[in-house]
Design an enzyme around this catalytic site. Structure first.
Site, PDB file in Angstrom:
ATOM      1  N   TRP A  34       0.745  -1.162   0.183  1.00 54.67           N
ATOM      2  CA  TRP A  34      -0.106  -0.036   0.141  1.00 54.67           C
ATOM      3  C   TRP A  34       0.641   1.459   0.106  1.00 54.67           C
ATOM      4  O   TRP A  34       2.248   1.145   0.407  1.00 54.67           O
ATOM      5  CB  TRP A  34      -0.994  -0.154   1.179  1.00 54.67           C
ATOM      6  CG  TRP A  34      -0.213   0.072   2.495  1.00 54.67           C
ATOM      7  CD1 TRP A  34       0.214  -1.140   3.175  1.00 54.67           C
ATOM      8  CD2 TRP A  34       0.318   1.094   3.357  1.00 54.67           C
ATOM      9  NE1 TRP A  34       0.652  -0.992   4.544  1.00 54.67           N
ATOM     10  CE2 TRP A  34       1.057   0.802   4.474  1.00 54.67           C
ATOM     11  CE3 TRP A  34       0.010   2.531   3.108  1.00 54.67           C
ATOM     12  CZ2 TRP A  34       1.303   1.548   5.379  1.00 54.67           C
ATOM     13  CZ3 TRP A  34       0.805   3.090   3.983  1.00 54.67           C
ATOM     14  CH2 TRP A  34       1.586   2.674   5.133  1.00 54.67           C
ATOM     15  N   GLU A  77       8.079   8.048  14.179  1.00 54.24           N
ATOM     16  CA  GLU A  77       8.016   7.304  12.875  1.00 54.24           C
ATOM     17  C   GLU A  77       9.039   8.109  11.530  1.00 54.24           C
ATOM     18  O   GLU A  77       9.619   7.565  10.849  1.00 54.24           O
ATOM     19  CB  GLU A  77       6.827   7.184  12.063  1.00 54.24           C
ATOM     20  CG  GLU A  77       5.747   5.874  12.788  1.00 54.24           C
ATOM     21  CD  GLU A  77       6.211   4.627  12.479  1.00 54.24           C
ATOM     22  OE1 GLU A  77       7.020   4.478  11.710  1.00 54.24           O
ATOM     23  OE2 GLU A  77       5.405   3.655  13.170  1.00 54.24           O
ATOM     24  N   GLU A 112       8.920   0.902   6.315  1.00 50.78           N
ATOM     25  CA  GLU A 112       9.035   1.886   7.253  1.00 50.78           C
ATOM     26  C   GLU A 112       8.592   3.443   6.829  1.00 50.78           C
ATOM     27  O   GLU A 112       7.893   4.144   7.501  1.00 50.78           O
ATOM     28  CB  GLU A 112       9.977   1.994   8.379  1.00 50.78           C
ATOM     29  CG  GLU A 112       9.925   0.658   9.154  1.00 50.78           C
ATOM     30  CD  GLU A 112       8.833   0.765  10.396  1.00 50.78           C
ATOM     31  OE1 GLU A 112       8.503   1.695  10.869  1.00 50.78           O
ATOM     32  OE2 GLU A 112       8.696  -0.587  10.820  1.00 50.78           O
ATOM     33  N   HIS A 115       5.163   4.999   6.786  1.00 47.30           N
ATOM     34  CA  HIS A 115       4.506   5.247   8.095  1.00 47.30           C
ATOM     35  C   HIS A 115       4.394   6.683   8.265  1.00 47.30           C
ATOM     36  O   HIS A 115       3.429   7.139   8.663  1.00 47.30           O
ATOM     37  CB  HIS A 115       5.009   4.543   9.273  1.00 47.30           C
ATOM     38  CG  HIS A 115       5.012   2.779   8.961  1.00 47.30           C
ATOM     39  ND1 HIS A 115       5.732   1.993   9.628  1.00 47.30           N
ATOM     40  CD2 HIS A 115       4.249   2.089   7.908  1.00 47.30           C
ATOM     41  CE1 HIS A 115       5.334   0.968   9.058  1.00 47.30           C
ATOM     42  NE2 HIS A 115       4.563   1.048   8.045  1.00 47.30           N
ATOM     43  N   GLU A 165       9.205  -3.560  17.762  1.00 52.57           N
ATOM     44  CA  GLU A 165       8.080  -3.732  16.488  1.00 52.57           C
ATOM     45  C   GLU A 165       6.820  -4.274  17.097  1.00 52.57           C
ATOM     46  O   GLU A 165       5.767  -3.906  16.669  1.00 52.57           O
ATOM     47  CB  GLU A 165       8.576  -4.540  15.409  1.00 52.57           C
ATOM     48  CG  GLU A 165       9.765  -4.007  14.897  1.00 52.57           C
ATOM     49  CD  GLU A 165       9.572  -2.769  13.766  1.00 52.57           C
ATOM     50  OE1 GLU A 165       8.459  -2.524  13.472  1.00 52.57           O
ATOM     51  OE2 GLU A 165      10.576  -2.604  13.015  1.00 52.57           O
ATOM     52  N   THR A 168       5.227  -1.068  18.691  1.00 56.45           N
ATOM     53  CA  THR A 168       4.525  -0.292  17.975  1.00 56.45           C
ATOM     54  C   THR A 168       3.419  -0.772  16.991  1.00 56.45           C
ATOM     55  O   THR A 168       2.257  -0.397  16.848  1.00 56.45           O
ATOM     56  CB  THR A 168       5.574   0.005  16.716  1.00 56.45           C
ATOM     57  OG1 THR A 168       6.158  -0.749  16.182  1.00 56.45           O
ATOM     58  CG2 THR A 168       6.362   1.238  17.325  1.00 56.45           C
ATOM     59  N   ASP A 197       1.952  -3.628   9.110  1.00 57.32           N
ATOM     60  CA  ASP A 197       3.418  -3.615   8.769  1.00 57.32           C
ATOM     61  C   ASP A 197       4.117  -4.094   9.973  1.00 57.32           C
ATOM     62  O   ASP A 197       5.154  -4.701   9.921  1.00 57.32           O
ATOM     63  CB  ASP A 197       3.716  -2.295   8.321  1.00 57.32           C
ATOM     64  CG  ASP A 197       3.373  -1.874   6.658  1.00 57.32           C
ATOM     65  OD1 ASP A 197       2.822  -2.722   6.143  1.00 57.32           O
ATOM     66  OD2 ASP A 197       3.822  -0.972   6.119  1.00 57.32           O
ATOM     67  N   GLU A 198       3.869  -3.185  11.037  1.00 50.42           N
ATOM     68  CA  GLU A 198       4.695  -3.643  12.274  1.00 50.42           C
ATOM     69  C   GLU A 198       4.648  -4.985  12.727  1.00 50.42           C
ATOM     70  O   GLU A 198       5.431  -5.450  13.251  1.00 50.42           O
ATOM     71  CB  GLU A 198       4.359  -2.641  13.392  1.00 50.42           C
ATOM     72  CG  GLU A 198       4.174  -0.835  13.042  1.00 50.42           C
ATOM     73  CD  GLU A 198       5.203  -0.636  12.791  1.00 50.42           C
ATOM     74  OE1 GLU A 198       6.343  -0.953  12.780  1.00 50.42           O
ATOM     75  OE2 GLU A 198       5.207   0.999  12.515  1.00 50.42           O
ATOM     76  N   HIS A 201       7.039  -6.951  10.715  1.00 46.07           N
ATOM     77  CA  HIS A 201       8.457  -6.750  11.173  1.00 46.07           C
ATOM     78  C   HIS A 201       8.655  -7.281  12.359  1.00 46.07           C
ATOM     79  O   HIS A 201       9.720  -8.156  12.501  1.00 46.07           O
ATOM     80  CB  HIS A 201       8.609  -5.166  11.118  1.00 46.07           C
ATOM     81  CG  HIS A 201       8.388  -4.416   9.847  1.00 46.07           C
ATOM     82  ND1 HIS A 201       8.315  -3.101   9.992  1.00 46.07           N
ATOM     83  CD2 HIS A 201       8.262  -5.068   8.661  1.00 46.07           C
ATOM     84  CE1 HIS A 201       7.935  -2.769   8.599  1.00 46.07           C
ATOM     85  NE2 HIS A 201       8.036  -3.819   7.819  1.00 46.07           N
TER      86      HIS A 201
HETATM   87 FE   LIG Z   1       8.502  -0.638  12.979  1.00 44.60          FE
HETATM   88 FE   LIG Z   2       6.734   2.163  11.773  1.00 45.81          FE
END
Ligand SMILES: [Fe+2]
Ligand SMILES: [Fe+2]
Length: 325
Positions: A34, A77, A112, A115, A165, A168, A197-198, A201
């Site tokens: 995205w 971020e 990242e 973000h 991670e 977050t 996403d986090e 990760h």
């Molecule tokens: Fe992250």
């Molecule tokens: Fe992030």
């Protein structure tokens, strides 16, 4: 598996194929990713101003604390240059451009980078933020850097990233839930995308540490213990505002996060508990006496921290951030 007395350099080299594999599993290609533009009003469209009006109406009812937490999260971020240069400074990791480790660092950073971009644009469009003040805080944070006490050691560094991670993921997810409750479905969606996403990760970094436990259990255990004794600090612990002494802003930011239950001392404890389970600490073999003591310490820690956390009261002190008019 390699021998238990392998050096960190050997372990990191040995892990290259594994890292490559995890990269395909836990990072997305650009084509499959995205982008902030997918989630925000498109300025080329005729209905752009109407969409902005709607966005601002939804954002009008967001609470002060939620907005403050969101600004703090965004600044965090946006200090991504700090995190990338920190990753690149980790010792004992192959540093040639083609190494899966270096590819990981670049591809992780690339993911990242969306973000801060997304959250910053959203906050700007809400019309509720003093952008200049927020931007100054970001500039400060990047210039000030951070001190994670990982000593450029890969074992300590990946304990840190596994923890952070996960934290977050949790905090962006909570902001999404609160935004939804406060009537801002768009913000909820944005934070949901970032949170997912986090989560990927976090899975990757936990897998890295799991792999190190296979190759070098004793040293990995000692590194884990060391990080937990030092405590995991948030990457934005030097966050500050123009004209405000260092340390104050960050304290108020974490107070706000505790108050609205976005990230609390109990969450810290739960994440630690989760890592102990994830890395199957109870069943790790190949430890010497120091390693056994380190394991005992870490396994007992969540309950100890929980007792302290339960006695803590949520901070009530109100504070006016310069970021919010
Ligand atoms: Fe992250
Ligand atoms: Fe992030």
């Amino acid at each position: 598996m390699i021998t238990a007395i392998a050096s960190r350099v050997e372990v990191m080299k040995w892990m290259e194929d594994f890292v490559q594999e995890k990269m395909t599993e836990f990072l997305k290609s650009v084509e499959d990713s995205w982008q902030p533009a997918d989630l925000l009003p498109d300025a080329r469209m005729e209905n752009f101003f109407e969409e902005i009006k709607n966005l601002q109406e939804r954002a009008r009812d967001l609470s002060y604390d939620l907005l403050a937490v969101l600004v703090g999260d965004t600044i965090t971020e946006e200090a991504l240059p700090t995190y990338e240069s920190w990753l690149m400074s980790i010792k004992d990791v192959p540093s040639n451009e083609d190494s899966p480790w270096m590819k990981w660092n670049r591809a992780w950073t690339a993911e990242e980078n969306r973000h801060g971009d997304l959250l910053n644009k959203y906050l700007y469009l809400t019309g509720r933020i003093n952008m200049r003040e927020m931007e100054a805080s970001t500039q400060y944070l990047i210039a000030d850097g951070f001190d994670l006490q990982t000593d450029n050691d890969p074992y300590r560094a990946f304990v840190y990233t596994s923890f952070q991670e996960t934290a977050t993921n949790l905090s962006h997810r909570r902001v999404a839930q609160i935004a939804k409750k406060q009537g801002d479905g768009m913000l909820a969606k944005l934070c949901g995308y970032v949170a997912s996403d986090e989560a990927r990760h976090a899975k990757a970094y936990k897998a890295f540490v799991g792999k190190i436990f296979e190759a070098d259990p004793n040293e990995m255990m000692l590194a884990f213990e060391d990080m937990m004794r030092k405590k995991i600090v948030m990457p934005a612990h030097y966050m500050r505002e123009l004209g405000v002494d260092m340390g104050k802003t960050f304290g108020h930011f974490t107070d706000a996060a505790q108050r609205i239950n976005v990230y609390t001392a109990l969450d810290y404890t739960d994440i630690l508990k989760d890592l102990v389970k994830e890395w199957k600490l109870e069943t790790v073999t190949g430890l010497n006496d120091a390693g056994e003591r380190a394991r005992d310490y870490v396994i007992a820690l969540p309950d100890r921290l929980r007792r302290v956390a339960e006695r803590m009261r949520s901070p009530q002190l109100e504070y006016k951030f310069r970021w919010i008019d």
